[in-house]
Scaffold this active site. Structure first.
Site, short mmCIF file in Angstrom:
data_model
loop_
_atom_site.label_atom_id
_atom_site.label_comp_id
_atom_site.label_asym_id
_atom_site.label_seq_id
_atom_site.Cartn_x
_atom_site.Cartn_y
_atom_site.Cartn_z
N LYS A 72 0.89 -1.16 -0.12
CA LYS A 72 -0.02 -0.20 -0.02
C LYS A 72 0.81 1.26 0.14
O LYS A 72 1.87 1.31 0.67
CB LYS A 72 -1.02 -0.02 1.21
CG LYS A 72 -2.01 0.99 1.25
CD LYS A 72 -2.70 1.04 2.37
CE LYS A 72 -3.89 2.01 2.71
NZ LYS A 72 -4.79 1.72 3.80
N SER A 148 -9.61 1.63 2.71
CA SER A 148 -8.59 2.40 2.06
C SER A 148 -7.91 1.63 1.27
O SER A 148 -7.19 2.20 0.10
CB SER A 148 -7.98 3.41 2.89
OG SER A 148 -7.22 2.80 3.91
N SER A 172 -9.86 -0.77 6.89
CA SER A 172 -9.30 -0.77 5.57
C SER A 172 -8.48 -1.93 4.85
O SER A 172 -8.22 -1.80 3.69
CB SER A 172 -8.41 0.64 5.42
OG SER A 172 -9.07 1.55 5.45
N1 GLN Z 1 -13.27 3.77 6.22
C1 GLN Z 1 -12.52 4.22 7.21
C2 GLN Z 1 -12.26 5.62 7.25
O1 GLN Z 1 -12.37 6.30 6.45
C3 GLN Z 1 -11.30 3.16 7.57
C4 GLN Z 1 -10.09 3.90 7.00
C5 GLN Z 1 -8.99 2.89 7.56
O2 GLN Z 1 -9.18 2.07 7.96
N2 GLN Z 1 -7.75 3.51 7.12
O3 GLN Z 1 -11.50 6.44 8.11
#
Ligand code: GLN
Length: 488
Positions: A72, A148, A172
């Site tokens: 990532k 994400s 994410s």
């Molecule tokens: N969807 C969540 C957010 O927008 C989780 C993001 C994540 O786990 N990095 O914060």
């Protein structure tokens, strides 16, 4: 068949039998990426020449010798870009050091290969917040791969990566794994060092594997876990109540007879897509037939999860992102008159709308006058949520829920309604708030607009009990065929 569609375990077997070489793997992978990445937009960049050189000199006697792993784009790999999906780091930032996970994977013989798209600074659930545009779901290109870590998921599911790393602050790793029909594991907070992961919300962030099988997730965890002097929150196996696990693959294949699995009634309430509920209930039956004892439990403060997370995560993010000031690194605005104007202009130009929204929210809840009402209150709610889990784990060994209440969104579906996207995180954020490990495994498909869309099952474990999670997930996986399906 291209070697790109294989698993770590199968490639390692072929390497040790000398049927293939590490160069064969990287060559097949590059060919698959060239063919598929324009449609999927999973990779932001990659350095094939240096990966090929690494493959040429790879030591296949090491446990991950010759295996390429995708990263990532918020995890540092020395000499490579690390954009975090943001314009602010896109122009002139090259990683000057390896994250601890990078060092550990290199030491095991793996080859870091490719930078994968993500929501800007890991804020989002769809990759649509990436400054470079969204990745696509290999099962339906009109839909998002989740987020994400959506690029990491899209690449593995699209067979243009063997396995990848993601980061999980509120879901994410697990949610994109569910959206793309993969295995995604978020370890217990502290299991994997965060050194070299660009911080979003430091008390919630964990790095973890995204793989085609449960076995591959266990193999990778073996090489990711462990105490690191660069991260004071990391824990060694065998310390602070952590039961020492020398090999996370050791319990795979053992049965789950009499394992107590709890179904939290709050996670099966209103708002779940009916077909997702149905697939998860089928999975429960399957686990029961494998000998598990199923019982209903209650996690009464579940409803506080989203509000709590969306106060604490932005609060921490607003502090962590203060370092992007256009002075030390990243995008620098030109033609400003004084320092303050320079900060405003650099940040204003460099950050996208979602990151700005979170910084505004975060600084607001931390500001004097609102700190007690929001930030402290959210910390108290966090304790209630954690206590719910502690009480439940007195009765059960593993907790089961859907990973996401909804199927993959259509691209643009939530463009004008960020709150709707936040709400879809209801089943994942609670684990981060409580620091618990969670794994998403494929549990079937639903049909929407003529396309088969994957559904994910989430298993939640006691702190540091990844072994039981992996054993349970593996038993289920081996009793089903879902992990063998590929997008057409
Ligand atoms: N969807 C969540 C957010 O927008 C989780 C993001 C994540 O786990 N990095 O914060």
């Amino acid at each position: 068949m291209s070697l790109a569609s294989e698993t770590i375990a199968s490639l390692r077997a072929k390497l040790t039998r000398k049927e293939i070489t590490p160069v064969d793997i990287i060559t097949d992978l590059e060919a698959a990426i060239i063919k598929q990445n324009p449609a999927l937009h999973a990779y932001l960049s990659r350095d094939f020449d240096s990966a090929k050189r690494a493959a040429e000199s790879a030591d296949i006697t090491l446990p991950l010798g010759g295996i390429p792993i995708g990263f990532k784009d918020n995890i540092n790999v020395r000499g490579e870009p690390c954009t975090c999906g943001s314009k602010i780091l896109a122009e002139n930032y090259t990683a000057t050091y390896d994250a601890t996970v990078t060092t550990k994977l290199r030491n095991a013989g793996a080859i870091p290969f490719g930078r994968l798209n993500c929501d800007e600074f890991a804020m989002g659930s769809s990759t649509e917040n990436s400054a470079f545009g969204p990745s696509r779901n290999p099962w339906d290109h009109a839909r998002v791969p989740g987020g994400s870590s959506g690029g990491s998921a899209s690449a593995v599911a699209g067979d243009i990566a063997i396995a990848t790393l993601g980061s999980d602050t509120g879901g994410s790793i697990r949610q994109p794994a569910a959206f793309c029909g993969l295995v995604g594991l978020k370890p217990t907070y502290g299991t994997v060092s965060r050194y070299g992961l660009v911080a979003f919300a430091s008390s919630l962030d964990q790095i973890g594997p995204m793989t085609k099988t449960v076995e591959d997730a266990a193999i990778l965890l073996n090489h990711l876990a462990g105490k690191d002097t660069h991260d004071s929150t990391s824990l060694s196996q065998g310390s602070a109540g952590v039961s020492p696990v020398s090999d996370f693959t050791a319990n795979l294949g053992k049965d789950i007879k009499n394992l107590r699995i709890g179904l939290p009634k709050e996670y099966f309430a209103e708002g779940i897509h009916p077909q997702i509920r149905d697939r998860v209930q089928q999975a429960v039956k399957q686990l029961e037939s494998l000998g598990a004892n199923i019982e209903e439990i209650s996690l009464p403060h579940t409803g506080l999860g989203i509000a709590t997370y969306y106060i604490l995560a932005p609060a921490e993010a607003s502090a962590n992102l203060a370092r992007f000031d256009g002075v030390r690194y990243g995008h620098r605005a030109i033609g400003t008159n004084d320092v303050l104007e320079h900060y405003f202009a650099s940040r204003g130009e460099g950050f996208g709308p979602e990151v700005k929204r979170r910084i505004l929210l975060g600084t607001y809840v931390l500001s004097s006058g609102y700190y007690d009402a929001y930030y402290i209150k959210a910390q108290k709610a966090r304790t209630l949520i954690r206590d719910d889990f502690s009480a439940a784990f007195m009765k059960v060994d593993v907790i089961l829920s859907p990973t996401s209440p909804v199927p993959p969104f259509r691209i643009g579906e939530h463009r004008d309604d960020p709150l709707a996207m936040y709400l879809a995180d209801a089943f994942t954020v609670t684990l981060n708030l409580a620091g618990l490990p969670g794994i998403s495994v494929p549990c079937g498909f639903i049909e929407e607009e003529g396309k088969a869309l994957p559904v994910g099952l989430q298993l939640i474990g006691k702190p540091h009990d990844e072994s039981t999670l992996l054993r349970t997930a593996h038993a289920y996986e081996q009793a089903t065929e879902w992990h063998k399906q590929h997008p057409r």
